[in-house]
Write a protein that holds these residues in place. Structure first.
Motif, PDB file in Angstrom:
ATOM      1  N   SER A 191     -11.675 -10.447  -7.266  1.00  0.00           N
ATOM      2  CA  SER A 191     -10.556 -10.087  -6.382  1.00  0.00           C
ATOM      3  C   SER A 191     -11.012  -8.956  -5.469  1.00  0.00           C
ATOM      4  O   SER A 191     -12.077  -8.356  -5.692  1.00  0.00           O
ATOM      5  N   GLY A 192     -10.173  -8.653  -4.487  1.00  0.00           N
ATOM      6  CA  GLY A 192     -10.484  -7.517  -3.628  1.00  0.00           C
ATOM      7  C   GLY A 192     -10.496  -6.215  -4.410  1.00  0.00           C
ATOM      8  O   GLY A 192     -11.364  -5.367  -4.212  1.00  0.00           O
ATOM      9  N   MET A 193      -9.527  -6.038  -5.310  1.00  0.00           N
ATOM     10  CA  MET A 193      -9.482  -4.805  -6.097  1.00  0.00           C
ATOM     11  C   MET A 193     -10.723  -4.658  -6.976  1.00  0.00           C
ATOM     12  O   MET A 193     -11.202  -3.544  -7.202  1.00  0.00           O
TER      13      MET A 193
ATOM     14  N   THR B   1     -10.806  -5.749   5.058  1.00  0.00           N
ATOM     15  CA  THR B   1      -9.952  -6.889   4.716  1.00  0.00           C
ATOM     16  C   THR B   1      -9.162  -7.417   5.909  1.00  0.00           C
ATOM     17  O   THR B   1      -9.114  -8.622   6.151  1.00  0.00           O
ATOM     18  N   LEU B   2      -8.513  -6.517   6.654  1.00  0.00           N
ATOM     19  CA  LEU B   2      -7.664  -6.998   7.743  1.00  0.00           C
ATOM     20  C   LEU B   2      -8.480  -7.630   8.863  1.00  0.00           C
ATOM     21  O   LEU B   2      -8.033  -8.591   9.491  1.00  0.00           O
TER      22      LEU B   2
ATOM     23  N   TYR C 158      -4.192   0.503   1.591  1.00  0.00           N
ATOM     24  CA  TYR C 158      -3.568  -0.524   0.758  1.00  0.00           C
ATOM     25  C   TYR C 158      -2.844   0.118  -0.419  1.00  0.00           C
ATOM     26  O   TYR C 158      -3.348   1.025  -1.055  1.00  0.00           O
TER      27      TYR C 158
ATOM     28  N   GLU D  48     -10.307   2.585   5.798  1.00  0.00           N
ATOM     29  CA  GLU D  48      -9.611   1.294   5.890  1.00  0.00           C
ATOM     30  C   GLU D  48      -9.130   1.158   7.329  1.00  0.00           C
ATOM     31  O   GLU D  48      -8.191   1.846   7.739  1.00  0.00           O
TER      32      GLU D  48
ATOM     33  N   LEU E 168     -13.362  -3.368  -4.564  1.00  0.00           N
ATOM     34  CA  LEU E 168     -13.113  -1.953  -4.241  1.00  0.00           C
ATOM     35  C   LEU E 168     -13.496  -1.053  -5.420  1.00  0.00           C
ATOM     36  O   LEU E 168     -14.200  -0.052  -5.263  1.00  0.00           O
TER      37      LEU E 168
ATOM     38  N   ASN F  66      -3.648  -0.959   6.335  1.00  0.00           N
ATOM     39  CA  ASN F  66      -2.598  -1.868   5.878  1.00  0.00           C
ATOM     40  C   ASN F  66      -1.472  -1.047   5.250  1.00  0.00           C
ATOM     41  O   ASN F  66      -1.720  -0.355   4.274  1.00  0.00           O
TER      42      ASN F  66
ATOM     43  N   LEU G 145      -7.946 -15.847  -5.231  1.00  0.00           N
ATOM     44  CA  LEU G 145      -8.257 -14.418  -5.115  1.00  0.00           C
ATOM     45  C   LEU G 145      -9.765 -14.234  -5.220  1.00  0.00           C
ATOM     46  O   LEU G 145     -10.419 -14.889  -6.057  1.00  0.00           O
ATOM     47  N   LEU G 146     -10.282 -13.340  -4.382  1.00  0.00           N
ATOM     48  CA  LEU G 146     -11.727 -13.113  -4.357  1.00  0.00           C
ATOM     49  C   LEU G 146     -12.011 -11.821  -3.580  1.00  0.00           C
ATOM     50  O   LEU G 146     -11.180 -11.407  -2.767  1.00  0.00           O
TER      51      LEU G 146
ATOM     52  N   THR H   7      -9.276 -12.707  -0.510  1.00  0.00           N
ATOM     53  CA  THR H   7      -8.019 -13.416  -0.784  1.00  0.00           C
ATOM     54  C   THR H   7      -7.295 -13.689   0.537  1.00  0.00           C
ATOM     55  O   THR H   7      -6.495 -14.616   0.619  1.00  0.00           O
ATOM     56  N   LYS H   8      -7.583 -12.885   1.550  1.00  0.00           N
ATOM     57  CA  LYS H   8      -6.823 -12.896   2.812  1.00  0.00           C
ATOM     58  C   LYS H   8      -7.513 -13.781   3.854  1.00  0.00           C
ATOM     59  O   LYS H   8      -7.890 -14.891   3.556  1.00  0.00           O
TER      60      LYS H   8
ATOM     61  N   SER I 235     -11.120  -7.739   0.501  1.00  0.00           N
ATOM     62  CA  SER I 235     -10.410  -8.750  -0.264  1.00  0.00           C
ATOM     63  C   SER I 235     -10.548 -10.051   0.512  1.00  0.00           C
ATOM     64  O   SER I 235     -10.059 -10.163   1.639  1.00  0.00           O
TER      65      SER I 235
ATOM     66  N   ASP J  21     -13.186  -0.706   4.033  1.00  0.00           N
ATOM     67  CA  ASP J  21     -12.396  -1.862   3.609  1.00  0.00           C
ATOM     68  C   ASP J  21     -12.105  -2.682   4.865  1.00  0.00           C
ATOM     69  O   ASP J  21     -11.335  -2.265   5.734  1.00  0.00           O
TER      70      ASP J  21
ATOM     71  N   PHE K 295      -1.501 -11.952   3.141  1.00  0.00           N
ATOM     72  CA  PHE K 295      -1.598 -12.255   4.581  1.00  0.00           C
ATOM     73  C   PHE K 295      -2.905 -13.005   4.823  1.00  0.00           C
ATOM     74  O   PHE K 295      -3.722 -13.177   3.920  1.00  0.00           O
TER      75      PHE K 295
HETATM   76  C1  LIG Z   1      -6.643  -3.769   2.657  1.00  0.00           C
HETATM   77  C2  LIG Z   1      -6.646  -4.386   1.290  1.00  0.00           C
HETATM   78  N1  LIG Z   1      -7.637  -4.078   0.446  1.00  0.00           N
HETATM   79  C3  LIG Z   1      -7.676  -4.604  -0.795  1.00  0.00           C
HETATM   80  C4  LIG Z   1      -6.707  -5.465  -1.256  1.00  0.00           C
HETATM   81  C5  LIG Z   1      -6.760  -5.986  -2.679  1.00  0.00           C
HETATM   82  O1  LIG Z   1      -7.161  -7.323  -2.686  1.00  0.00           O
HETATM   83  P1  LIG Z   1      -6.829  -8.350  -3.882  1.00  0.00           P
HETATM   84  O2  LIG Z   1      -5.356  -8.580  -3.846  1.00  0.00           O
HETATM   85  O3  LIG Z   1      -7.657  -9.552  -3.536  1.00  0.00           O
HETATM   86  O4  LIG Z   1      -7.272  -7.697  -5.156  1.00  0.00           O
HETATM   87  C6  LIG Z   1      -5.666  -5.826  -0.399  1.00  0.00           C
HETATM   88  C7  LIG Z   1      -4.608  -6.742  -0.861  1.00  0.00           C
HETATM   89  O5  LIG Z   1      -3.607  -6.956  -0.185  1.00  0.00           O
HETATM   90  C8  LIG Z   1      -5.629  -5.268   0.903  1.00  0.00           C
HETATM   91  O6  LIG Z   1      -4.647  -5.554   1.758  1.00  0.00           O
END
Ligand SMILES: Cc1ncc(COP(=O)(O)O)c(C=O)c1O
Length: 380
Positions: free
Chosen positions: A83-85, A180-181, A109, A149, A88, A153, A212-213, A202-203, A200, A178, A331
């Motif tokens: 997952s993203g977490m 992700t966005l 986040y 970040e 991180l 977000n 999730l990844l 996942t998005k 993440s 980060d 998202f």
């Molecule tokens: C900016 C950001 N970083 C990390 C994450 C965590 O990702 P995950 O939900 O895949 O663990 C999210 C999840 O919304 C996120 O928006």
């Protein structure tokens, strides 16, 4: 053939071939997922595939693909996570120890504060500052790691990654972004000076809202090895099926990203005309506070738009009146979604704050749905 090693290519060309192995007659271009807890391993336990928590051929191809998108033509290393977490946490907890200081965003986040709590319990000093105006610059003295970040977000503020990274390196700190966005197609953190590009997936990177990844990409093999070792310790590994689905999804990342950006801009433009909408943010909207910096440092502005409706009930009625947009968290999916972010309680946002994720629907349909939903609420 892998475009990553064969000269320049456009984003779409690179994406459809990223990470593919050399062609083998009668084999598929993208080999199917390898389900294995262990591998035949006589004698000394060396080689690429030993035990399923350490390595997997499906991860190898995905990691190669993500690396090619993160830093085309460069020898980077990517480590994928469940997952993203997990990604991180792998950077934070593999790099920081008691007595260290880390500089984090105060507006990132919403699960980040859970990590701050844990880091503090382990004796790490956590300093926080907002993303806007490069406010983290003033906290770098003595820090071991700077965490950025951008865009943030859900506020969609943008900071100058190169400027912050240069200052952090001068202060002796490593830098993680980060991403992700933005996704790897929207921004290349390693080119902007980061030591770790974290996301993440996942998005928008995988973009179908069905898995999730996460991943971490580094230029320095020693840093990548520390992150990989952390994955082995906590076992936050992706399943082979998720890794394969992610790789399959990467082939369309350019199509999805371009359509999502165009839709997000169209929605932002439509919202800008509405009297009941305040606090409108989209980094790609000329006039947005993030626009000048985002235009310099991002390759695409992303698919998220944020705005505020008069109050909680108004926002809930709006979400209920949408027909093409799911009321859901997360998202970056092909299907548009939106949510009243304040319902989680973690973000410093007004009750009527909406985070809107543009999907790949037809622009006219999506804009019409949003305007119709606003009209319905306004008339009620
Ligand atoms: C900016 C950001 N970083 C990390 C994450 C965590 O990702 P995950 O939900 O895949 O663990 C999210 C999840 O919304 C996120 O928006």
């Amino acid at each position: 053939m892998s475009t990553g090693t064969h000269g320049p290519a456009g984003d779409g060309t690179r994406a459809v071939r990223a990470g593919l192995p050399d062609p083998v007659t009668y084999e598929p271009p993208l080999p199917g997922p390898v389900f294995a807890a262990h591998y035949h391993l006589p004698g000394e336990p060396t080689g690429p595939y030993t035990y399923g928590r350490d390595s997997n051929p499906t991860w190898t191809l995905l990691e190669r693909a993500v690396g090619e998108l993160e830093a085309p033509g460069e020898p980077v290393e990517t480590v994928c996570f469940a997952s993203g977490m997990a990604a991180l946490s792998a950077v934070l907890f593999s790099q920081l120890k008691a007595g260290d200081t880390v500089v984090m965003p105060s507006d990132g986040y919403q699960a980040l504060p859970l990590a701050y709590e844990r880091l503090r319990a382990y004796g790490v000093t956590v300093r926080t500052a907002p993303t806007a105006d490069d406010a983290q610059l003033s906290l770098l003295q003595g820090a071991r790691l700077l965490w950025i970040e951008s865009p943030s977000n859900p506020g969609l503020d943008v900071c100058d990654i190169q400027r912050l990274a240069d200052a952090a390196h001068r202060a002796g700190a490593l830098v993680a972004v980060d991403n992700t966005l933005a996704t790897p197609l929207g921004q290349r953190p390693l080119r902007l000076g980061a030591d770790f590009s974290v996301a993440s997936d996942t998005k928008g990177t995988t973009g179908h809202g069905d898995l999730l990844l996460g991943h971490v990409t580094c230029r320095d093999p020693a840093l990548a090895e520390e992150v990989r070792r952390w994955r082995k310790v906590v076992g936050a590994i992706p399943g082979p099926m998720e890794a394969w689905l992610a790789h399959r999804s990467l082939a369309t990342i350019q199509l999805r990203a371009d359509r999502q950006c165009a839709n997000a801009l169209a929605i932002a433009r439509a919202l800008a005309e509405r009297g009941e909408v305040s606090g409108l943010r989209y980094p790609g909207l000329p006039g947005d506070p993030s626009y000048p910096l985002a235009s310099r440092q991002m390759r695409r502005y992303g698919g998220i738009v944020s705005f505020v409706l008069p109050d909680r009930a108004y926002a809930e009625r709006f979400l209920g009146a949408l027909t093409l947009v799911d009321d859901a968290t997360s998202f970056g999916s092909v299907r548009s979604s939106a949510e009243r972010r304040g319902r989680w309680g973690g973000d410093a946002v007004p009750e009527g704050f909406i985070r809107f994720s543009a999907g790949v629907e037809d622009e006219e349909d999506l804009v019409a749905d949003v305007l119709r939903a606003l009209e319905t609420v306004a008339r009620a």
